[in-house]
Design an enzyme around this catalytic site. Sequence first.
Site, PDB file in Angstrom:
ATOM      1  N   GLY A  85     -10.572  -9.608  -0.206  1.00 49.36           N
ATOM      2  CA  GLY A  85     -10.358 -10.770   0.650  1.00 49.36           C
ATOM      3  C   GLY A  85      -9.073 -11.514   0.377  1.00 49.36           C
ATOM      4  O   GLY A  85      -7.986 -10.932   0.317  1.00 49.36           O
TER       5      GLY A  85
ATOM      6  N   GLY B  45     -12.772  -4.479   1.530  1.00 47.84           N
ATOM      7  CA  GLY B  45     -14.184  -4.154   1.636  1.00 47.84           C
ATOM      8  C   GLY B  45     -14.675  -3.222   0.553  1.00 47.84           C
ATOM      9  O   GLY B  45     -15.787  -3.377   0.036  1.00 47.84           O
TER      10      GLY B  45
ATOM     11  N   ARG C  91       0.823  -1.210   0.000  1.00 46.82           N
ATOM     12  CA  ARG C  91       0.000   0.000   0.000  1.00 46.82           C
ATOM     13  C   ARG C  91       0.860   1.264   0.000  1.00 46.82           C
ATOM     14  O   ARG C  91       0.521   2.263  -0.648  1.00 46.82           O
ATOM     15  CB  ARG C  91      -0.939   0.002   1.207  1.00 46.82           C
ATOM     16  CG  ARG C  91      -2.146  -0.914   1.023  1.00 46.82           C
ATOM     17  CD  ARG C  91      -3.099  -0.866   2.199  1.00 46.82           C
ATOM     18  NE  ARG C  91      -4.313  -1.597   1.889  1.00 46.82           N
ATOM     19  CZ  ARG C  91      -5.271  -1.870   2.761  1.00 46.82           C
ATOM     20  NH1 ARG C  91      -5.151  -1.456   4.027  1.00 46.82           N
ATOM     21  NH2 ARG C  91      -6.355  -2.530   2.405  1.00 46.82           N
TER      22      ARG C  91
ATOM     23  N   LYS D 256     -18.573 -18.919   1.504  1.00 44.72           N
ATOM     24  CA  LYS D 256     -20.019 -18.854   1.725  1.00 44.72           C
ATOM     25  C   LYS D 256     -20.702 -17.905   0.754  1.00 44.72           C
ATOM     26  O   LYS D 256     -20.180 -16.843   0.430  1.00 44.72           O
ATOM     27  CB  LYS D 256     -20.296 -18.367   3.158  1.00 44.72           C
ATOM     28  CG  LYS D 256     -19.723 -19.262   4.241  1.00 44.72           C
ATOM     29  CD  LYS D 256     -20.001 -18.679   5.622  1.00 44.72           C
ATOM     30  CE  LYS D 256     -19.466 -19.580   6.728  1.00 44.72           C
ATOM     31  NZ  LYS D 256     -19.755 -19.023   8.072  1.00 44.72           N
TER      32      LYS D 256
END
Length: 402
Positions: free
Chosen positions: A357, A380, A39, A200
Amino acid sequence: MTEAAFNTLDDLSVAGKTVLVRADLNVPMQDGAVSDTTRIDRLAPTLTELARKGAKVVVLSHFGRPKAGPDTKNSLRHVLPALSRAVGQDVAFAGSCVGDAAKAAIAGACAGDVVLLENTRFHAGEEKNDPAFVRQLAELGDLYVNDAFSAAHRAHASTEGVARLLPSAAGRLMQQELEALAKALETPERPVCAVVGGAKISTKLDLLGNLVARVDMLALGGGMANTFLFARGAELGASLCERDMADQARAIMDKAKACGCEILLPEDFVVATEFKSGAEDRVVAGNAVGPEEMALDIGPATVALLARKIATARTVVWNGPLGAFEITPFDAGTNAVAAEVAKRTQLGALLSVAGGGDTVAALAAAGVEDTFTYVSAAGGAFLEWLEGKDLPGVAALRKTQA
């Protein structure tokens, strides 16, 4: 947001001005030092360009999750050495992001200098986007540049509030991210193939619902693919599977059919009875997982299917691994499909954008992170963009808001 919808550094006259730059310096630490400078390295071009053009560059960022005001553990002072190395000069530091300490550090800087202010989250007004705190930040500078796409999904004082009080623009990293994302989903070359993995579907319902309306093919892997197969009547043995989400999976498949989006599910699996590196494994058809077996990776027939489909695509958007990529041999499927995307990207046949993620880690493990067109380090924010949400930190940069 199109490329013309927001200002960039090219639209700002910065010489002799104090420019507040919202960065994301929330980087991993180990033994008191930055353990991954990605970053910081991606931020450096914006800071050095502003400094070269004669601005005083004042960096704002959050760091960690402080609970009750300042604390040593979450001080941005830890990041100072790595930031100084990245911009090629000593970066000054202020012990607060507002008030006398911040003002003194900025006053003591010359044109071309870089000043890092202390963690914005040491103040409750940051996450509350408190107007009084926003004004305290804004009074420190003449111009505002947001180069923190990874924090753009939060409507905080330093990510959204300040942009509405000062002339604002996207930094080079933010610009690069927005342009890559626009090319991937807003104005893509078709056909578009989305590759979505992960454990999921319950955490990605909005994402999947948005994608099937916008892409031509949706390839599913990981535990979420098992839920879709179960919804179609397959038995998955001891595999990760959200059986209570079968109705939602069927609803997504119905929406995909109505939208003309082809859903690609695994045709075969690599299965094992133990979740450990080097576990004894075998390849079975997608509907032939034994009662005590777990589907831990896509099999060779599925890899071949995805390779054929990717060969027809002009754009690929990737989020999430296709199997248990952390352990061998269950990383093979993700690695093989990622290599196919990378190869076609290198040939100029494909625009490939990935993020969110575990995606960056999976592509790095596959050795192709630098070969995709763009790999987002935003977690996110990237996911919320895939869900079709308007990100507050991006919306505040639109020219109509400037």
